[in-house]
Scaffold this active site. Structure first.
Site, mmCIF file in Angstrom:
data_model
loop_
_atom_site.group_PDB
_atom_site.id
_atom_site.type_symbol
_atom_site.label_atom_id
_atom_site.label_comp_id
_atom_site.label_asym_id
_atom_site.label_seq_id
_atom_site.Cartn_x
_atom_site.Cartn_y
_atom_site.Cartn_z
ATOM 1 N N ASP A 31 15.922 -49.613 -28.951
ATOM 2 C CA ASP A 31 15.247 -49.436 -30.227
ATOM 3 C C ASP A 31 16.231 -49.686 -31.357
ATOM 4 O O ASP A 31 17.421 -49.397 -31.230
ATOM 5 C CB ASP A 31 14.720 -47.998 -30.284
ATOM 6 C CG ASP A 31 13.658 -47.783 -31.339
ATOM 7 O OD1 ASP A 31 13.252 -48.758 -31.972
ATOM 8 O OD2 ASP A 31 13.233 -46.627 -31.509
ATOM 9 N N HIS A 32 15.745 -50.274 -32.439
ATOM 10 C CA HIS A 32 16.546 -50.425 -33.654
ATOM 11 C C HIS A 32 17.914 -51.053 -33.350
ATOM 12 O O HIS A 32 18.962 -50.507 -33.693
ATOM 13 C CB HIS A 32 16.746 -49.072 -34.349
ATOM 14 C CG HIS A 32 15.476 -48.485 -34.870
ATOM 15 N ND1 HIS A 32 15.449 -47.341 -35.627
ATOM 16 C CD2 HIS A 32 14.190 -48.871 -34.760
ATOM 17 C CE1 HIS A 32 14.204 -47.047 -35.952
ATOM 18 N NE2 HIS A 32 13.423 -47.964 -35.426
ATOM 19 N N CYS A 55 13.111 -39.669 -28.167
ATOM 20 C CA CYS A 55 13.814 -40.679 -28.951
ATOM 21 C C CYS A 55 15.217 -40.159 -29.248
ATOM 22 O O CYS A 55 15.405 -39.330 -30.144
ATOM 23 C CB CYS A 55 13.084 -41.007 -30.246
ATOM 24 S SG CYS A 55 13.950 -42.272 -31.214
ATOM 25 N N HIS A 103 13.103 -43.474 -25.709
ATOM 26 C CA HIS A 103 13.727 -44.457 -26.598
ATOM 27 C C HIS A 103 15.236 -44.263 -26.488
ATOM 28 O O HIS A 103 15.756 -43.224 -26.923
ATOM 29 C CB HIS A 103 13.296 -44.246 -28.045
ATOM 30 C CG HIS A 103 11.881 -44.634 -28.330
ATOM 31 N ND1 HIS A 103 11.335 -44.549 -29.599
ATOM 32 C CD2 HIS A 103 10.903 -45.107 -27.536
ATOM 33 C CE1 HIS A 103 10.074 -44.954 -29.561
ATOM 34 N NE2 HIS A 103 9.785 -45.285 -28.317
ATOM 35 N N TYR A 144 13.716 -54.350 -35.742
ATOM 36 C CA TYR A 144 13.230 -54.924 -34.490
ATOM 37 C C TYR A 144 13.676 -56.380 -34.338
ATOM 38 O O TYR A 144 12.875 -57.289 -34.149
ATOM 39 C CB TYR A 144 11.711 -54.780 -34.415
ATOM 40 C CG TYR A 144 11.299 -53.339 -34.290
ATOM 41 C CD1 TYR A 144 11.300 -52.701 -33.059
ATOM 42 C CD2 TYR A 144 10.968 -52.590 -35.412
ATOM 43 C CE1 TYR A 144 10.961 -51.370 -32.935
ATOM 44 C CE2 TYR A 144 10.621 -51.249 -35.304
ATOM 45 C CZ TYR A 144 10.619 -50.651 -34.058
ATOM 46 O OH TYR A 144 10.296 -49.325 -33.949
ATOM 47 N N HIS A 148 6.415 -38.613 -30.869
ATOM 48 C CA HIS A 148 7.728 -39.110 -31.280
ATOM 49 C C HIS A 148 8.348 -38.122 -32.259
ATOM 50 O O HIS A 148 7.677 -37.643 -33.175
ATOM 51 C CB HIS A 148 7.580 -40.479 -31.958
ATOM 52 C CG HIS A 148 8.872 -41.178 -32.221
ATOM 53 N ND1 HIS A 148 9.749 -40.767 -33.198
ATOM 54 C CD2 HIS A 148 9.434 -42.268 -31.633
ATOM 55 C CE1 HIS A 148 10.798 -41.580 -33.205
ATOM 56 N NE2 HIS A 148 10.629 -42.492 -32.258
#
Length: 412
Positions: free
Chosen positions: A361-362, A291, A318, A378, A253
């Site tokens: 994500d997020h 990501c 991501h 999350y 990541h």
């Protein structure tokens, strides 16, 4: 792409039954209750895999099988911990799980200064303020050399509107209005609420988190970028024979945020960084978690061009996006906005491999998410909203590409 969701195990307030209803196909999770540095046994893996499968989904990606600090800084028990890691890889393979998302970020897994920053529509998102982070570094952490480093800090040249920004002066001005309560909130945001459930280095009940933080930083004294790169290469070369034998795909990541912080080296920030580790260990099992959110937080990163370049070595995606403000601070953006251009990324990765696992994500905190006790970043409703946006993108892109789109849980 396979629609996946990061889920934090049987105690997660978001249940697998809920995820099945919203179109999730694969689960991204880990054995969060296994202490750092211990082998993931086949029995523990099987128990969680079968539980996930009982809800009609599969365990698609491990995020994360933690790379403990001693591997990152090259501690005396590095060899022992690499053997532990290899044994866990073998056990995961035996249970049919072959994709491992991990990171090589020293100490901090990811960093934000505000976990509920207000959006214009009344929802909230994660936010990173350079001034607040510098204040934390100088006035709370009291890291040796921090003031001198922030005095020399310059915003990226790709942000001309932030040229000449004096982050140190802003931190000093902020210090005039901070209180013990505000200091505590900043420690919670940077250390406790963002690290405890992810890296395992910190816990909610730690009595002296700042002292513990300093002790972790001390482990990296004398470790520069070149040495951290060498340690990453050493780790990857050590595990690649196991990955080859058992078909395990490792996907690192990117650093989040993609900047050097706290005097620590960061080695997965830019296109050059990614190219370096792919070339250093040129094995197909050594790959990337693309990501888009982390990468788009760096003004120097052209996310779309990076996706085109690295798609063949990407094992996991991501899909999120960041918005950078004129002064350089950044926040999570709408999944239809920000710098990442998720629509174009969907085209790139669907062409490369329509079976690639992807997770949003997020997401925003919205409509009461903030009262549910979810892990920072999350939320349920915010991520569900994002997943709906991305599902629409994928359906449109698949039609463009002539790929049959399937919505789980519905008749075609």
């Amino acid at each position: 792409m396979e629609r996946t969701w990061r889920w934090f195990g049987k105690n997660d307030k978001i249940t697998l039954a809920m995820l099945r209803e919203i179109g999730v196909e694969g689960i991204v999770t880990a054995l969060h209750d296994v202490p750092l540095g211990e082998v993931w046994t086949r029995e523990r893996i099987r128990d969680l895999r079968e539980y996930i499968e009982s809800y009609g989904m599969r365990w698609s990606v491990v995020e994360s099988l933690p790379v403990v600090e001693t591997i990152k800084y090259g501690g005396p028990d590095r060899e022992e911990q690499i053997e532990v890691y290899k044994e866990s890889l073998r056990n995961l393979s035996a249970e049919g799980i072959h994709t491992i998302c991990y990171n090589f970020m020293p100490v901090l897994d990811w960093a934000r200064t505000d976990l509920l920053h207000a959006n214009p529509n009344g929802s909230s998102n994660l936010y990173f303020s350079y001034a607040e982070f510098a204040y934390f570094d100088i006035y709370i952490l009291k890291r040796e050399g921090a003031r001198e480093e922030w005095a020399q800090f310059r915003m990226p040249e790709e942000l001309p509107s932030a040229a000449g920004r004096n982050v140190l002066a802003e931190a000093d001005e902020l210090a005039k209005t901070m209180t013990p309560e505000k200091d505590h909130a900043l420690v919670e945001n940077i250390v406790i609420k963002t690290q405890g459930f992810v890296s395992g280095n910190f816990k909610e009940d730690d009595e002296a988190p700042i002292q513990k933080f300093r002790e972790f930083l001390d482990l990296y004294k004398g470790i520069d970028k070149a040495q951290l790169r060498a340690n990453m290469k050493y780790f990857l070369e050590a595990i690649m024979p196991t990955c080859e034998e058992y078909g395990m795909n490792m996907c690192v990541h990117p650093d989040d945020p993609p900047i050097e912080i706290l005097g620590l080296p960061r080695i997965v920030r830019t296109e050059e960084d990614i190219q370096w580790f792919l070339d250093a260990v040129p094995n197909k099992h050594n790959g990337l978690t693309f990501c888009a959110g982390s990468l788009s937080a760096g003004a120097y990163n052209n996310v779309v061009e990076m996706a085109k370049k690295f798609a063949p070595r990407t094992h996991f995606v991501h899909l999120r996006s960041c918005h950078i403000f004129p002064n350089g601070d950044f926040t999570e953006a709408s999944h239809l906005g920000g710098r990442a251009d998720i629509i174009e990324l969907a085209r790139i990765f669907e062409k490369e491999n329509p079976e690639l696992p992807m997770r949003v994500d997020h997401g925003m905190t919205m409509l009461g998410d903030e009262t549910k006790g979810y892990n920072a970043g999350y939320s349920f409703l915010g991520r569900m909203f994002a997943l709906g946006q991305v599902q629409g993108i994928l359906a449109t892109v698949d039609r463009e590409l002539g790929i049959k789109y399937h919505q789980p849980g519905f008749f075609d």
